[in-house]
Design a protein around this motif. Structure first.
Motif, PDB file in Angstrom:
ATOM      1  N   ALA A   5      37.895 -54.809 -18.652  1.00 47.21           N
ATOM      2  CA  ALA A   5      36.801 -54.135 -17.953  1.00 47.21           C
ATOM      3  C   ALA A   5      36.253 -55.023 -16.844  1.00 47.21           C
ATOM      4  O   ALA A   5      35.130 -54.840 -16.391  1.00 47.21           O
ATOM      5  CB  ALA A   5      35.695 -53.765 -18.944  1.00 47.21           C
ATOM      6  N   LEU A   8      35.239 -53.080 -13.728  1.00 49.28           N
ATOM      7  CA  LEU A   8      33.966 -52.410 -13.955  1.00 49.28           C
ATOM      8  C   LEU A   8      32.823 -53.397 -13.796  1.00 49.28           C
ATOM      9  O   LEU A   8      31.815 -53.107 -13.143  1.00 49.28           O
ATOM     10  CB  LEU A   8      33.933 -51.783 -15.353  1.00 49.28           C
ATOM     11  CG  LEU A   8      32.592 -51.214 -15.805  1.00 49.28           C
ATOM     12  CD1 LEU A   8      32.183 -50.024 -14.941  1.00 49.28           C
ATOM     13  CD2 LEU A   8      32.646 -50.834 -17.275  1.00 49.28           C
ATOM     14  N   TYR A  31      39.467 -42.576 -14.247  1.00 46.69           N
ATOM     15  CA  TYR A  31      39.860 -43.822 -14.883  1.00 46.69           C
ATOM     16  C   TYR A  31      41.366 -43.787 -15.053  1.00 46.69           C
ATOM     17  O   TYR A  31      41.902 -42.871 -15.657  1.00 46.69           O
ATOM     18  CB  TYR A  31      39.171 -43.993 -16.247  1.00 46.69           C
ATOM     19  CG  TYR A  31      39.282 -45.416 -16.705  1.00 46.69           C
ATOM     20  CD1 TYR A  31      38.343 -46.345 -16.298  1.00 46.69           C
ATOM     21  CD2 TYR A  31      40.363 -45.841 -17.455  1.00 46.69           C
ATOM     22  CE1 TYR A  31      38.466 -47.667 -16.653  1.00 46.69           C
ATOM     23  CE2 TYR A  31      40.493 -47.157 -17.811  1.00 46.69           C
ATOM     24  CZ  TYR A  31      39.545 -48.064 -17.407  1.00 46.69           C
ATOM     25  OH  TYR A  31      39.674 -49.372 -17.751  1.00 46.69           O
ATOM     26  N   VAL A  49      33.640 -52.833 -22.537  1.00 43.97           N
ATOM     27  CA  VAL A  49      32.735 -51.986 -21.764  1.00 43.97           C
ATOM     28  C   VAL A  49      31.302 -52.209 -22.227  1.00 43.97           C
ATOM     29  O   VAL A  49      30.371 -52.309 -21.412  1.00 43.97           O
ATOM     30  CB  VAL A  49      33.154 -50.505 -21.881  1.00 43.97           C
ATOM     31  CG1 VAL A  49      32.051 -49.572 -21.453  1.00 43.97           C
ATOM     32  CG2 VAL A  49      34.418 -50.253 -21.072  1.00 43.97           C
ATOM     33  N   LEU A  77      32.106 -43.703 -20.613  1.00 41.44           N
ATOM     34  CA  LEU A  77      33.182 -44.650 -20.917  1.00 41.44           C
ATOM     35  C   LEU A  77      33.434 -44.754 -22.415  1.00 41.44           C
ATOM     36  O   LEU A  77      34.582 -44.899 -22.853  1.00 41.44           O
ATOM     37  CB  LEU A  77      32.872 -46.015 -20.315  1.00 41.44           C
ATOM     38  CG  LEU A  77      32.980 -46.058 -18.794  1.00 41.44           C
ATOM     39  CD1 LEU A  77      32.442 -47.372 -18.260  1.00 41.44           C
ATOM     40  CD2 LEU A  77      34.417 -45.837 -18.347  1.00 41.44           C
TER      41      LEU A  77
END
Length: 142
Positions: A5, A8, A31, A49, A77
């Motif tokens: 992640a 992100l 995604y 996440v 998510l």
């Protein structure tokens, strides 16, 4: 450790620091996932996440609009990666890796009893849970 992640993490930090604009309404996000991507490991991605979003919480705390956006993003998510956990259970069962499948299924039972209940598993697999799914563990509310 935001393993898997890290992009992100970067995007959220950049969005906090720099002004950004979205030219499409509603904003479209996707995604990407493919067979060899790290995001196929649903358990690890859920952990990653959440670690990224936990780091962001101090930046949004106290701002109702930002808190709501934080909750929506984390929820979206979480749903994506709980679906990955379902796939992980199924893939691990097909591969004959019962222990790993049960580990993933336990997480799924805690996080999403509905998804857990929909798993197409036999009695031998279910016996690893003593006939019951574990109770859901509540988070800290953010």
């Amino acid at each position: 450790d935001p393993w898997g992640a890290d992009e992100l993490d970067f995007y959220l930090r950049a969005a906090h620091r720099f002004e950004a604009h979205c030219f499409q309404t509603p904003a479209v996000t996707r995604y990407r996932r493919y067979s060899t991507s790290s995001s196929r490991d649903g358990e690890r991605m859920l952990h990653s996440v959440r670690a990224v979003y936990d780091r962001q919480w101090p930046l949004v705390r106290g701002n109702p609009e930002a808190e709501a956006a934080h909750a929506r993003g984390l929820s979206a998510l979480t749903d994506i990666f709980l679906d990955c956990v379902v796939e992980n259970v199924e893939d691990r069962l097909r591969a004959g890796n019962r222990d790993a499948a049960q580990r993933s299924a336990r997480l799924l039972a805690l996080e999403s009893p509905d998804r857990f209940a929909s798993l197409p598993v036999g009695p031998a697999f279910a016996s690893g849970f003593g006939g019951q799914a574990p109770a859901r563990v509540n988070g800290d509310g953010h």
